[in-house]
Scaffold this active site. Structure first.
Site, PDB file in Angstrom:
ATOM      1  N   HIS A   1       0.856  -1.191   0.000  1.00  0.00           N
ATOM      2  CA  HIS A   1       0.000   0.000   0.000  1.00  0.00           C
ATOM      3  C   HIS A   1       0.891   1.240   0.000  1.00  0.00           C
ATOM      4  O   HIS A   1       0.631   2.187  -0.734  1.00  0.00           O
ATOM      5  CB  HIS A   1      -0.930  -0.030   1.202  1.00  0.00           C
ATOM      6  CG  HIS A   1      -1.931   1.069   1.231  1.00  0.00           C
ATOM      7  ND1 HIS A   1      -2.792   1.308   0.187  1.00  0.00           N
ATOM      8  CD2 HIS A   1      -2.213   2.004   2.178  1.00  0.00           C
ATOM      9  CE1 HIS A   1      -3.571   2.340   0.491  1.00  0.00           C
ATOM     10  NE2 HIS A   1      -3.234   2.773   1.692  1.00  0.00           N
TER      11      HIS A   1
ATOM     12  N   GLU B   1       1.564  -1.097   7.942  1.00  0.00           N
ATOM     13  CA  GLU B   1       1.606  -2.128   6.911  1.00  0.00           C
ATOM     14  C   GLU B   1       2.782  -3.072   7.134  1.00  0.00           C
ATOM     15  O   GLU B   1       2.636  -4.297   6.985  1.00  0.00           O
ATOM     16  CB  GLU B   1       1.705  -1.511   5.521  1.00  0.00           C
ATOM     17  CG  GLU B   1       1.723  -2.568   4.431  1.00  0.00           C
ATOM     18  CD  GLU B   1       1.841  -2.001   3.028  1.00  0.00           C
ATOM     19  OE1 GLU B   1       1.507  -2.737   2.079  1.00  0.00           O
ATOM     20  OE2 GLU B   1       2.263  -0.835   2.879  1.00  0.00           O
TER      21      GLU B   1
ATOM     22  N   LYS C   1       3.359   3.724  -5.513  1.00  0.00           N
ATOM     23  CA  LYS C   1       2.934   5.105  -5.263  1.00  0.00           C
ATOM     24  C   LYS C   1       4.109   6.070  -5.217  1.00  0.00           C
ATOM     25  O   LYS C   1       3.940   7.282  -5.405  1.00  0.00           O
ATOM     26  CB  LYS C   1       2.145   5.182  -3.951  1.00  0.00           C
ATOM     27  CG  LYS C   1       0.818   4.434  -3.977  1.00  0.00           C
ATOM     28  CD  LYS C   1       0.103   4.540  -2.634  1.00  0.00           C
ATOM     29  CE  LYS C   1      -1.242   3.826  -2.640  1.00  0.00           C
ATOM     30  NZ  LYS C   1      -1.106   2.358  -2.656  1.00  0.00           N
TER      31      LYS C   1
ATOM     32  N   HIS D   1      -0.511   8.436  -5.206  1.00  0.00           N
ATOM     33  CA  HIS D   1      -1.597   7.605  -4.707  1.00  0.00           C
ATOM     34  C   HIS D   1      -2.821   7.835  -5.587  1.00  0.00           C
ATOM     35  O   HIS D   1      -3.438   8.893  -5.547  1.00  0.00           O
ATOM     36  CB  HIS D   1      -1.898   7.979  -3.256  1.00  0.00           C
ATOM     37  CG  HIS D   1      -2.817   7.033  -2.556  1.00  0.00           C
ATOM     38  ND1 HIS D   1      -3.642   6.146  -3.212  1.00  0.00           N
ATOM     39  CD2 HIS D   1      -3.052   6.833  -1.223  1.00  0.00           C
ATOM     40  CE1 HIS D   1      -4.326   5.446  -2.326  1.00  0.00           C
ATOM     41  NE2 HIS D   1      -3.998   5.850  -1.119  1.00  0.00           N
TER      42      HIS D   1
ATOM     43  N   PHE E   1      -9.487   4.357   3.765  1.00  0.00           N
ATOM     44  CA  PHE E   1     -10.128   5.080   4.851  1.00  0.00           C
ATOM     45  C   PHE E   1     -11.210   4.202   5.467  1.00  0.00           C
ATOM     46  O   PHE E   1     -11.819   3.366   4.806  1.00  0.00           O
ATOM     47  CB  PHE E   1     -10.792   6.354   4.309  1.00  0.00           C
ATOM     48  CG  PHE E   1      -9.929   7.593   4.424  1.00  0.00           C
ATOM     49  CD1 PHE E   1      -8.579   7.511   4.634  1.00  0.00           C
ATOM     50  CD2 PHE E   1     -10.502   8.851   4.304  1.00  0.00           C
ATOM     51  CE1 PHE E   1      -7.793   8.646   4.709  1.00  0.00           C
ATOM     52  CE2 PHE E   1      -9.737  10.005   4.385  1.00  0.00           C
ATOM     53  CZ  PHE E   1      -8.381   9.911   4.593  1.00  0.00           C
TER      54      PHE E   1
END
Length: 788
Positions: A301, A312, A333, A338, A397
């Protein structure tokens, strides 16, 4: 009702397509990523005053899809454009002909996005602020389902079509749900992916949270200073292995399995130990027949924020144990930013191509090891490695976690057999409508014909008032908007009715699959309007956290302690039906024992203004059509689980089907062909014939242009006058995405009231030609009967 196969259907990635800050194709993306090139620079397409940064991963080249979804209008939406351009590449690369190689009815769409068409909403809101009248088509681009229905129409795909919205994990959830669609035999091929475009709201919101980095993000690095936003789209063509072999389609990689979970911890911050994310990783391994030692690469991520990266890393260690120290964990990313809802698809593409070329892609801008992270970030450029399998992590989120497991063709791992197929039953309801609270109040209002709603400036609207003390403490309630409060209150009531509230162990294994069409528009409007008029200084971080569609499901998880698979479906006026279908698939595949399936809707001033601005809802139609707020939750459960704890079974969900008209955004087939196909397929999957059905609970809500096709389809399936048709929305109002839940509760009430205890068919349709039918039976079938 047929059983889930003992050996799950294998699923492959036939082709991919992407448009990212690196350029307009997946191969261009991959070559740049494996070389460690950074495509983050000053943003030119938006005003960038007063943010923490002026940088972003922006798409600067022209983006013009072939398909004209705007029907000649000058209005366009960049998120829809990105999805279509990426899909055009993926579909061409698959070398498959829709209708010739694979029937259009056997090809579906699963689309994930965080913001949907919110940029179109911003442009419309600003025009209103300046005294203008926006092109009404902009409003039709805002819902996430608009992108899914544009993709369906562009390629003539008439199978299951739906949109998933779990913030930054949205397109990873779309991948997971598409995998189950193919394995359940509902489609042979799925066009899967996601897109998101820059919005002023996103920059203002992340800036208000102090999450943006003033320099290109440096995930996992000790000196990291935040995330970089990006935009773009990625699409994958998924096929069953049988379809790939039969058609000779290319095979880039295999999709072995996935894991979904909820943190139930915080609206924006992950659990510091990565507890929820670790459960998603473990579930992905278990569903793929993999052991920790089988994993050598994880596409992380990797946002670049202090809390996310360390959480993570902790999750990877917790899930993989000692094997984690030998795993490469890198972040795409760091090079493109992102991409929010598109991240899961684009990073899934990178993972698949890493397996194809046996190269672990790097983390760019990495400088020094952070002891709180510590795992191998593959600094610099791509590293040649022997890769049989790989994982892709995406965490959103509201604590929505997703991990997808990929393998090189013929590589290690195999989909784990499903837990023995089991009936899916309804064990509880929670109901909040304008007619009152509880299923009894709803049934009494419908049975008495008490029409809901009052006139509000050209529309009829039925508002909901309810006892909000059941949601939580005053402080907890202040953190939620109305749609989240409705979700928590209805789910709490449903769990109580099912006798499943308060058991911490059971709740930890309970998930949430929420349906909503309008979603967080109240919070999105409250956040965006001041930002557009006064600038970024007016951005309210407390409101921003509720602007994601998955926020309501996250609040349910936090309030009730549920930690199982958690997702949000946003398929327009069919969103609740889509949620019930996805929940059914998850339960039948053994991914959960119990799922809360709420559908929730609440109206903001701008939402109602948008409805008024769309010609379909003009004043004449508005007098016959009522929009209704609602919070209606069902508890779906594996029958074995319900019987084990002695729960009352109110109904059995025998099957479901979704079909698309493939006509485009805001359009449908006037003949009712899609509705007819959905009904016939649902009955077939339930093992029933039209003669077995006692009633059809229709989607009809008082819009003649949409109601007539359904009426014609019902007459073709059942014959003129061949079945009783109930149209509860014409009395109680259109609860937008909650229509299927409304009808399910009323169907149970009807069984109790009139004694006709035959199965029923429940229809739900979006206003863009997506139709879902579900079959409910009042009789808990025995194991012998259910095996027929």
């Amino acid at each position: 009702m047929s059983d889930v196969p003992d050996q799950p259907v294998g699923v492959v990635v036939a082709s991919v397509g992407a448009i990212t800050p690196h350029g307009g194709s997946a191969e261009v993306l991959w070559e740049a990523v494996r070389a460690g090139r950074v495509a983050i620079s000053p943003v030119r397409g938006l005003p960038m005053d007063h943010y923490q940064t002026t940088l972003g991963g922006e798409i600067t080249e022209a983006c013009a899809p072939v398909y004209d979804y705007a029907a000649g209008s000058q209005a366009r939406d960049r998120a829809v454009d990105f999805a279509l351009v990426a899909a055009e590449e993926a579909m061409a690369a698959s070398r498959l002909r829709v209708g010739a190689d694979i029937p259009a009815e056997r090809w579906g769409v699963a689309y994930g996005t965080c913001h949907g068409g919110w940029r179109s909403a911003e442009l419309a809101l600003r025009e209103v602020q300046e005294g203008g009248t926006p092109d009404w088509r902009r409003y039709t681009f805002v819902p996430p389902q608009a992108g899914a229905e544009a993709l369906s129409a562009a390629f003539g795909l008439k199978g299951p079509v739906f949109s998933a919205n779990t913030a930054c994990a949205a397109s990873a959830h779309a991948l997971a749900h598409a995998l189950e669609v193919i394995r359940a035999g509902a489609a042979d091929a799925m066009l899967v992916g996601g897109s998101d475009a820059f919005t002023e709201s996103a920059f203002a919101g992340f800036s208000s949270l102090w999450s943006l980095s003033p320099k290109p993000a440096a995930p996992y690095s000790k000196d990291r200073s935040g995330l970089t936003l990006g935009e773009g789209g990625g699409m994958l063509v998924l096929l069953s292995k049988e379809a790939a072999e039969r058609t000779g389609a290319p095979v880039v990689a295999e999709v072995l399995g996935y894991g979904l979970s909820a943190d139930g911890h915080h609206p924006t911050a992950p659990h510091p130990e990565g507890e929820g994310a670790a459960r998603a990783i473990r579930a992905a391994l278990a569903s793929s027949g993999l052991a920790p030692d089988d994993i050598r690469y994880v596409n992380g991520h990797g946002t670049g924020t202090e809390k996310n990266d360390s959480a993570e890393s902790n999750a990877v260690r917790a899930a993989l144990g000692g094997a984690a120290e030998k795993v490469a964990l890198s972040s795409t990313k760091s090079m493109i930013g992102h991409l929010l809802g598109a991240a899961g698809a684009v990073e899934g593409i990178v993972t698949a191509l890493a397996l194809r070329d046996q190269v672990a892609p790097p983390t760019a801008s990495f400088t020094q090891v952070d002891p709180q992270c510590g795992l191998d970030p593959v600094a610099g450029t791509g590293r040649p490695m022997v890769l049989e399998t790989a994982l892709s992590n995406n965490f959103g989120f509201a604590g929505a976690n997703a991990t997808v497991a990929f393998a090189r063709p013929g590589g290690r791992g195999a989909p784990a057999p499903a837990v023995g197929a089991d009936d899916v039953v309804v064990t509880g309801f929670g109901v909040i409508t304008s007619a009152g609270e509880g299923p009894e109040a709803l049934w009494e209002a419908y049975a008495a014909g008490v029409e809901q709603g009052v006139a509000e400036d050209g529309l009829r609207v039925a508002r909901v008032e309810f006892d909000r003390s059941v949601v939580g403490t005053p402080r907890e309630r202040r953190r939620m908007d109305k749609v989240s409060q409705l979700a928590v209150a209805s789910c709490r009531a449903a769990l109580g009715a099912a006798g499943a509230e308060g058991d911490a162990e059971a709740l930890a294994a309970t998930g949430v699959v929420l349906g909503t069409a309008i979603g967080p528009m109240e919070s999105s409007e409250r956040f965006t309007v001041p930002v557009l008029s006064e600038g970024a200084k007016e951005a309210n971080p407390a409101v921003f956290t509720n602007t994601v569609y998955s926020g309501a499901a996250g609040h349910v998880a936090m309030a009730l302690g549920t930690k199982g698979p958690t997702s949000t479906l946003t398929s327009g006026h069919a969103a609740g039906a889509a949620a019930l279908g996805v929940a059914y698939d998850l339960l039948r595949a053994g991914r959960a024992e119990r799922l809360l399936v709420p559908a929730v809707e609440a109206f903001s001033p701008a939402t109602l203004a948008a409805y008024r601005g769309i010609p379909l809802f003009g004043s004449a139609a508005g007098r016959r059509y009522t929009l209704a707020e609602a919070g209606i939750a069902l508890v779906l459960e594996r029958r074995s689980s319900a019987e084990r704890r002695g729960a009352t079974i109110h109904a059995v969900l025998l099957g479901h089907a979704t079909a698309s008209d493939a006509c485009g955004i805001g359009r449908w087939d006037a003949s009712g062909d899609g509705v007819e196909r959905a009904m016939r397929q649902a009955l077939d999957r339930a093992g029933l014939t039209p003669r077995d059905v006692g009633s059809v609970w229709a989607s009809a809500a008082g819009l003649a242009a949409a109601d007539r096709p359904e009426q014609a389809a019902v007459e073709r399936v059942f014959g003129p006058g061949g079945v009783r048709v109930e149209a509860p929305k014409r009395v109680l109002g259109e609860p937008v995405g909650a229509g299927a839940q409304l009808s399910a509760v009323l169907a149970v009430g009807a069984w109790r009231a009139d004694g006709d205890r035959r199965p029923v068919l429940v229809n739900s349709s979006s206003l863009g030609g997506t139709h879902t039918s579900l079959v409910l039976s009042p009789v808990p079938l025995s194991a012998t009967e259910s095996a027929r």
